[in-house]
Design a protein around this motif. Structure first.
Motif, PDB file in Angstrom:
ATOM      1  N   ALA A 196      10.108   3.949 -11.128  1.00  0.00           N
ATOM      2  CA  ALA A 196       9.842   3.272 -12.395  1.00  0.00           C
ATOM      3  C   ALA A 196      10.061   1.645 -12.126  1.00  0.00           C
ATOM      4  O   ALA A 196      11.081   1.020 -12.487  1.00  0.00           O
ATOM      5  CB  ALA A 196      10.508   3.582 -13.494  1.00  0.00           C
ATOM      6  N   VAL A 197       9.328   1.209 -11.111  1.00  0.00           N
ATOM      7  CA  VAL A 197       9.658  -0.448 -10.675  1.00  0.00           C
ATOM      8  C   VAL A 197       8.723  -1.454 -11.911  1.00  0.00           C
ATOM      9  O   VAL A 197       7.519  -1.204 -12.014  1.00  0.00           O
ATOM     10  CB  VAL A 197       8.711  -0.687  -9.474  1.00  0.00           C
ATOM     11  CG1 VAL A 197       9.165  -2.101  -8.979  1.00  0.00           C
ATOM     12  CG2 VAL A 197       9.748   0.235  -8.281  1.00  0.00           C
ATOM     13  N   PRO A 198       9.267  -2.070 -12.490  1.00  0.00           N
ATOM     14  CA  PRO A 198       8.454  -2.945 -13.481  1.00  0.00           C
ATOM     15  C   PRO A 198       7.675  -4.093 -12.788  1.00  0.00           C
ATOM     16  O   PRO A 198       7.992  -4.413 -11.740  1.00  0.00           O
ATOM     17  CB  PRO A 198       9.677  -3.492 -14.223  1.00  0.00           C
ATOM     18  CG  PRO A 198      10.875  -3.549 -13.569  1.00  0.00           C
ATOM     19  CD  PRO A 198      11.031  -2.254 -12.714  1.00  0.00           C
TER      20      PRO A 198
ATOM     21  N   LYS B  11      18.533   3.910  -7.896  1.00  0.00           N
ATOM     22  CA  LYS B  11      18.848   3.971  -9.132  1.00  0.00           C
ATOM     23  C   LYS B  11      18.169   5.264  -9.643  1.00  0.00           C
ATOM     24  O   LYS B  11      18.658   5.735 -10.648  1.00  0.00           O
ATOM     25  CB  LYS B  11      17.973   2.761  -9.884  1.00  0.00           C
ATOM     26  CG  LYS B  11      18.460   1.243  -9.657  1.00  0.00           C
ATOM     27  CD  LYS B  11      17.495   0.359 -10.312  1.00  0.00           C
ATOM     28  CE  LYS B  11      18.312  -1.117 -10.206  1.00  0.00           C
ATOM     29  NZ  LYS B  11      17.590  -2.134 -10.971  1.00  0.00           N
ATOM     30  N   ALA B  12      16.956   5.837  -8.915  1.00  0.00           N
ATOM     31  CA  ALA B  12      16.569   6.910  -9.308  1.00  0.00           C
ATOM     32  C   ALA B  12      17.361   8.094  -8.970  1.00  0.00           C
ATOM     33  O   ALA B  12      16.965   9.273  -9.126  1.00  0.00           O
ATOM     34  CB  ALA B  12      15.054   7.023  -9.049  1.00  0.00           C
ATOM     35  N   GLY B  13      18.409   7.915  -8.242  1.00  0.00           N
ATOM     36  CA  GLY B  13      19.092   8.932  -7.579  1.00  0.00           C
ATOM     37  C   GLY B  13      18.353   9.733  -6.310  1.00  0.00           C
ATOM     38  O   GLY B  13      18.930  10.938  -6.286  1.00  0.00           O
TER      39      GLY B  13
ATOM     40  N   SER C  24       0.877  -1.292  -0.016  1.00  0.00           N
ATOM     41  CA  SER C  24       0.088  -0.061  -0.009  1.00  0.00           C
ATOM     42  C   SER C  24       1.007   1.275  -0.146  1.00  0.00           C
ATOM     43  O   SER C  24       0.309   2.349  -0.213  1.00  0.00           O
ATOM     44  CB  SER C  24      -0.888  -0.080   1.334  1.00  0.00           C
ATOM     45  OG  SER C  24      -0.255   0.133   2.549  1.00  0.00           O
ATOM     46  N   GLU C  25       2.175   1.109   0.257  1.00  0.00           N
ATOM     47  CA  GLU C  25       2.856   2.503   0.480  1.00  0.00           C
ATOM     48  C   GLU C  25       3.979   2.413  -0.762  1.00  0.00           C
ATOM     49  O   GLU C  25       4.846   3.225  -0.608  1.00  0.00           O
ATOM     50  CB  GLU C  25       3.732   2.417   1.821  1.00  0.00           C
ATOM     51  CG  GLU C  25       2.976   2.537   3.126  1.00  0.00           C
ATOM     52  CD  GLU C  25       3.507   2.262   4.285  1.00  0.00           C
ATOM     53  OE1 GLU C  25       4.905   2.837   4.267  1.00  0.00           O
ATOM     54  OE2 GLU C  25       3.230   1.801   5.470  1.00  0.00           O
ATOM     55  N   ARG C  26       3.740   1.493  -1.931  1.00  0.00           N
ATOM     56  CA  ARG C  26       4.554   1.790  -2.858  1.00  0.00           C
ATOM     57  C   ARG C  26       4.699   3.187  -3.478  1.00  0.00           C
ATOM     58  O   ARG C  26       3.635   3.814  -3.544  1.00  0.00           O
ATOM     59  CB  ARG C  26       4.311   0.693  -3.943  1.00  0.00           C
ATOM     60  CG  ARG C  26       3.148   0.899  -4.591  1.00  0.00           C
ATOM     61  CD  ARG C  26       2.691  -0.204  -5.579  1.00  0.00           C
ATOM     62  NE  ARG C  26       1.410  -0.315  -6.167  1.00  0.00           N
ATOM     63  CZ  ARG C  26       0.388  -0.799  -5.935  1.00  0.00           C
ATOM     64  NH1 ARG C  26       0.424  -1.206  -4.318  1.00  0.00           N
ATOM     65  NH2 ARG C  26      -0.761  -0.480  -6.422  1.00  0.00           N
TER      66      ARG C  26
END
Length: 387
Positions: free
Chosen positions: A332-334, A382-384, A325-327
């Motif tokens: 950009a998680v595939p 990954k997203a910095g 629920s907290e994603r």
């Protein structure tokens, strides 16, 4: 009495006497009997224990060093490890050089298996196994202390309440770790924080990094850390045998504000962690830090980035993240289906659903959290973004 006698592992000269003491310890023989003959131990334990003790004495006769003992038990350890996994892989071990000692700083998910898997990787690479830091809270039975200290474990005094005693204990621990690496040429394994990361959020405690420096305060922090060859290690479990117990503890803490362990709970966690199903396991050795930060907090963040990016994500992690629920929708998680073959994903879905079904409804968010957090952390890096 030597400076480190209260905490150090046993020396080779002590091995025969400690083995003899172990094989006469009724509590130890009880454990072995129940492990080897779980159905017969209750009714026929009185008969089996002397037979087991006799066989063990014969098998370990002539063992007079820690290396010989490790060589003797390694096949048994390997079988126990491999029976509970679907395969063990490791990477980065080629960066470790024979004749060099390292300070392995690892994420911490399981009481016994974290260092056991590091030992497994190092041993099978043909390198000496490290000395292992273990909390005194786990050494309440004399035979457990003997077993661990025979296997190159040294004691971290965590149960002290007096501030002055704690400071003295950390000073001694710092001196011992430095002595082990610099004088003895023996590597050391220690967890990145006290206690397991029960929510799957692996973070380095900067206080542990400061502890490494305590006994050499007159030297620059970064120089001391660099000389210790601090090497971050990321241990990835596909499935955690203790995930249900961790979810329960997290739920109780969130609901009541505290959690009190019942007697024997650590023993149960140890047994389940050793024998429970783990799926695949990967151990990633990062490069030893060549230019560590001068500030402990900054160094902790640098280590976290290495451990979190080296963590191997399995299908279950993506399945859990998709349910969390907290994603973060900005990441950009595939989906798991984009990354894994259909057969592998289907097997993961079956196992994950089995775990969800076994977990009480109110505790499920804390089960999901354990597997989702590694995904969040890795993709934030990954997203910095900040962790």
């Amino acid at each position: 009495m030597g400076e480190f006698d209260a905490i150090r592992p046993y020396a080779d000269a002590e091995v025969p006497a400690v083995l003899a003491r172990l094989l006469a310890d009724q509590a130890f023989l009880d454990i072995i009997t129940h492990f080897r003959f779980p159905r017969l131990a209750g009714s026929f334990g009185w008969l089996l224990k002397p037979l087991i003790a006799h066989r063990l004495r014969r098998e370990f006769n002539g063992i007079d060093s820690v290396v010989k003992l490790q060589d003797k038990v390694e096949p048994y350890v390997d079988r126990t490890i491999e029976r509970a996994t679907d395969g063990i892989s490791y990477s980065g071990v080629e960066q470790l050089q024979a004749g060099s000692a390292y300070l392995f700083l690892a994420n911490h998910r399981d009481i016994v298996m974290d260092p056991a898997f590091v030992n497994y990787a190092v041993y099978h690479a043909g390198l000496p196994t490290p000395r292992i830091a273990i909390g005194d809270n786990l050494l309440q039975k004399p035979f457990v202390s003997d077993l661990m200290r025979l296997n190159k474990s040294f004691i971290v005094h965590r149960s002290l309440s007096n501030r002055r005693d704690k400071l003295a204990a950390f000073q001694l621990l710092s001196a011992y770790i430095n002595h082990s690496i610099r004088a003895d040429g023996e590597s050391v394994w220690i967890a990145q924080a006290e206690g397991r990361a029960k929510d799957g959020d692996d973070r380095t405690d900067s206080a542990i990094l400061k502890m490494f420096h305590m006994s050499r305060k007159d030297e620059p922090f970064a120089a001391v850390i660099g000389e210790l060859k601090l090497t971050p290690v990321s241990i990835s479990y596909e499935y955690d045998p203790c995930d249900q117990a961790k979810a329960r503890e997290l739920y109780i803490r969130a609901s009541t504000g505290s959690y009190t362990k019942v007697p024997g709970e650590d023993d149960q966690s140890i047994a389940l962690g050793i024998t429970g199903y783990k799926g695949r396991v990967h151990i990633s050795f990062c490069a030893p830090l060549s230019a560590p930060a001068e500030d402990a907090k900054q160094l902790a963040q640098d280590i976290d980035r290495q451990i979190l990016t080296s963590y191997r994500l399995f299908p279950v992690h993506y399945l859990a993240y998709a349910q969390w629920s907290e994603r973060d929708p900005a990441l950009a998680v595939p989906s798991a289906a984009e990354l894994f073959p259909a057969a592998e994903l289907a097997a993961a879905q079956r196992e994950w659903q089995k775990r969800l079904d076994a977990c009480p409804t109110e505790q499920r968010p804390y089960l999901i959290l354990q597997y989702a957090n590694p995904v969040r952390n890795q993709y934030r890096i990954k997203a910095g973004l900040e962790l």
